[in-house]
Design a protein around this motif. Structure first.
Motif, PDB file in Angstrom:
ATOM      1  N   PRO A  98       0.805  -1.231   0.000  1.00  0.00           N
ATOM      2  CA  PRO A  98       0.000   0.000   0.000  1.00  0.00           C
ATOM      3  C   PRO A  98       0.837   1.281   0.000  1.00  0.00           C
ATOM      4  N   GLU A  99       1.917   1.302   0.755  1.00  0.00           N
ATOM      5  CA  GLU A  99       2.750   2.507   0.814  1.00  0.00           C
ATOM      6  C   GLU A  99       3.432   2.756  -0.526  1.00  0.00           C
ATOM      7  N   TYR A 100       3.976   1.706  -1.124  1.00  0.00           N
ATOM      8  CA  TYR A 100       4.618   1.832  -2.435  1.00  0.00           C
ATOM      9  C   TYR A 100       3.604   2.308  -3.471  1.00  0.00           C
ATOM     10  N   GLN A 101       2.413   1.697  -3.462  1.00  0.00           N
ATOM     11  CA  GLN A 101       1.383   2.069  -4.429  1.00  0.00           C
ATOM     12  C   GLN A 101       0.931   3.517  -4.262  1.00  0.00           C
ATOM     13  N   ALA A 102       0.870   3.987  -3.034  1.00  0.00           N
ATOM     14  CA  ALA A 102       0.474   5.382  -2.798  1.00  0.00           C
ATOM     15  C   ALA A 102       1.471   6.336  -3.446  1.00  0.00           C
ATOM     16  N   TYR A 103       2.757   6.058  -3.264  1.00  0.00           N
ATOM     17  CA  TYR A 103       3.783   6.918  -3.871  1.00  0.00           C
ATOM     18  C   TYR A 103       3.807   6.772  -5.397  1.00  0.00           C
ATOM     19  N   TYR A 104       3.632   5.554  -5.869  1.00  0.00           N
ATOM     20  CA  TYR A 104       3.645   5.322  -7.317  1.00  0.00           C
ATOM     21  C   TYR A 104       2.467   6.027  -7.991  1.00  0.00           C
ATOM     22  N   THR A 105       1.287   5.913  -7.380  1.00  0.00           N
ATOM     23  CA  THR A 105       0.097   6.575  -7.924  1.00  0.00           C
ATOM     24  C   THR A 105       0.274   8.088  -7.920  1.00  0.00           C
ATOM     25  N   GLN A 106       0.849   8.593  -6.848  1.00  0.00           N
ATOM     26  CA  GLN A 106       1.115  10.031  -6.767  1.00  0.00           C
ATOM     27  C   GLN A 106       2.070  10.469  -7.883  1.00  0.00           C
ATOM     28  N   ALA A 107       3.086   9.673  -8.141  1.00  0.00           N
ATOM     29  CA  ALA A 107       4.043  10.001  -9.199  1.00  0.00           C
ATOM     30  C   ALA A 107       3.384   9.949 -10.571  1.00  0.00           C
ATOM     31  N   GLU A 108       2.510   8.961 -10.793  1.00  0.00           N
ATOM     32  CA  GLU A 108       1.847   8.831 -12.091  1.00  0.00           C
ATOM     33  C   GLU A 108       0.995  10.043 -12.432  1.00  0.00           C
ATOM     34  N   THR A 109       0.413  10.690 -11.417  1.00  0.00           N
ATOM     35  CA  THR A 109      -0.454  11.838 -11.688  1.00  0.00           C
ATOM     36  C   THR A 109       0.322  13.040 -12.224  1.00  0.00           C
ATOM     37  N   LEU A 110       1.638  12.995 -12.132  1.00  0.00           N
ATOM     38  CA  LEU A 110       2.452  14.104 -12.640  1.00  0.00           C
ATOM     39  C   LEU A 110       2.481  14.157 -14.163  1.00  0.00           C
ATOM     40  N   TRP A 111       2.124  13.025 -14.827  1.00  0.00           N
ATOM     41  CA  TRP A 111       2.174  12.974 -16.280  1.00  0.00           C
ATOM     42  C   TRP A 111       0.783  12.778 -16.852  1.00  0.00           C
ATOM     43  N   GLU A 112       0.525  13.473 -17.944  1.00  0.00           N
ATOM     44  CA  GLU A 112      -0.762  13.390 -18.612  1.00  0.00           C
ATOM     45  C   GLU A 112      -1.062  11.946 -18.991  1.00  0.00           C
ATOM     46  N   GLY A 113      -2.221  11.487 -18.634  1.00  0.00           N
ATOM     47  CA  GLY A 113      -2.615  10.117 -18.933  1.00  0.00           C
ATOM     48  C   GLY A 113      -2.000   9.100 -17.977  1.00  0.00           C
ATOM     49  N   GLY A 114      -1.212   9.549 -17.031  1.00  0.00           N
ATOM     50  CA  GLY A 114      -0.599   8.640 -16.064  1.00  0.00           C
ATOM     51  C   GLY A 114       0.524   7.803 -16.617  1.00  0.00           C
ATOM     52  N   ASP A 115       1.007   8.148 -17.817  1.00  0.00           N
ATOM     53  CA  ASP A 115       2.088   7.372 -18.422  1.00  0.00           C
ATOM     54  C   ASP A 115       3.443   7.951 -18.038  1.00  0.00           C
ATOM     55  N   MET A 116       4.093   7.299 -17.100  1.00  0.00           N
ATOM     56  CA  MET A 116       5.414   7.723 -16.661  1.00  0.00           C
ATOM     57  C   MET A 116       6.403   7.515 -17.808  1.00  0.00           C
ATOM     58  N   PRO A 117       7.251   8.494 -18.064  1.00  0.00           N
ATOM     59  CA  PRO A 117       8.255   8.312 -19.122  1.00  0.00           C
ATOM     60  C   PRO A 117       9.119   7.075 -18.851  1.00  0.00           C
ATOM     61  N   GLU A 118       9.474   6.376 -19.901  1.00  0.00           N
ATOM     62  CA  GLU A 118      10.247   5.129 -19.788  1.00  0.00           C
ATOM     63  C   GLU A 118      11.547   5.329 -19.007  1.00  0.00           C
ATOM     64  N   SER A 119      12.212   6.440 -19.231  1.00  0.00           N
ATOM     65  CA  SER A 119      13.472   6.680 -18.532  1.00  0.00           C
ATOM     66  C   SER A 119      13.262   6.774 -17.017  1.00  0.00           C
ATOM     67  N   LEU A 120      12.172   7.372 -16.587  1.00  0.00           N
ATOM     68  CA  LEU A 120      11.888   7.454 -15.157  1.00  0.00           C
ATOM     69  C   LEU A 120      11.448   6.102 -14.592  1.00  0.00           C
TER      70      LEU A 120
END
Length: 75
Positions: free
Chosen positions: A24-46
């Motif tokens: 749950p903690e990892y998913q919370a941070y991952y979901t938060q990070a995904e919202t930084l990019w349009e469509g939730g698609d994190m750039p491959e390099s990141l």
């Protein structure tokens, strides 16, 4: 040694013993990070950077575990 650790890391993920998707903690941070990019698609390099960070954490934990085992045996 690094290649063997990488093999162990992949094996742990493949066999679901190291499961980031259900932490749950990892998913919370991952979901938060995904919202930084349009469509939730994190750039491959990141995403690769994130995976490298996960591997480094695994490797450090593994090495710490080995040191603790040696310490216990030396008793």
């Amino acid at each position: 040694m690094k290649e063997k650790l990488k093999e162990l890391y992949i094996q742990e993920i493949d066999q679901s013993r190291l499961d980031f998707d259900h932490d749950p903690e990892y998913q919370a941070y991952y979901t938060q990070a995904e919202t930084l990019w349009e469509g939730g698609d994190m750039p491959e390099s990141l995403y690769r950077l994130l995976d490298t960070g996960n591997f480094l954490s695994f490797a450090r934990g593994f090495r710490l575990g080995m040191e603790l085992a040696r310490w216990v045996r030396a008793g």
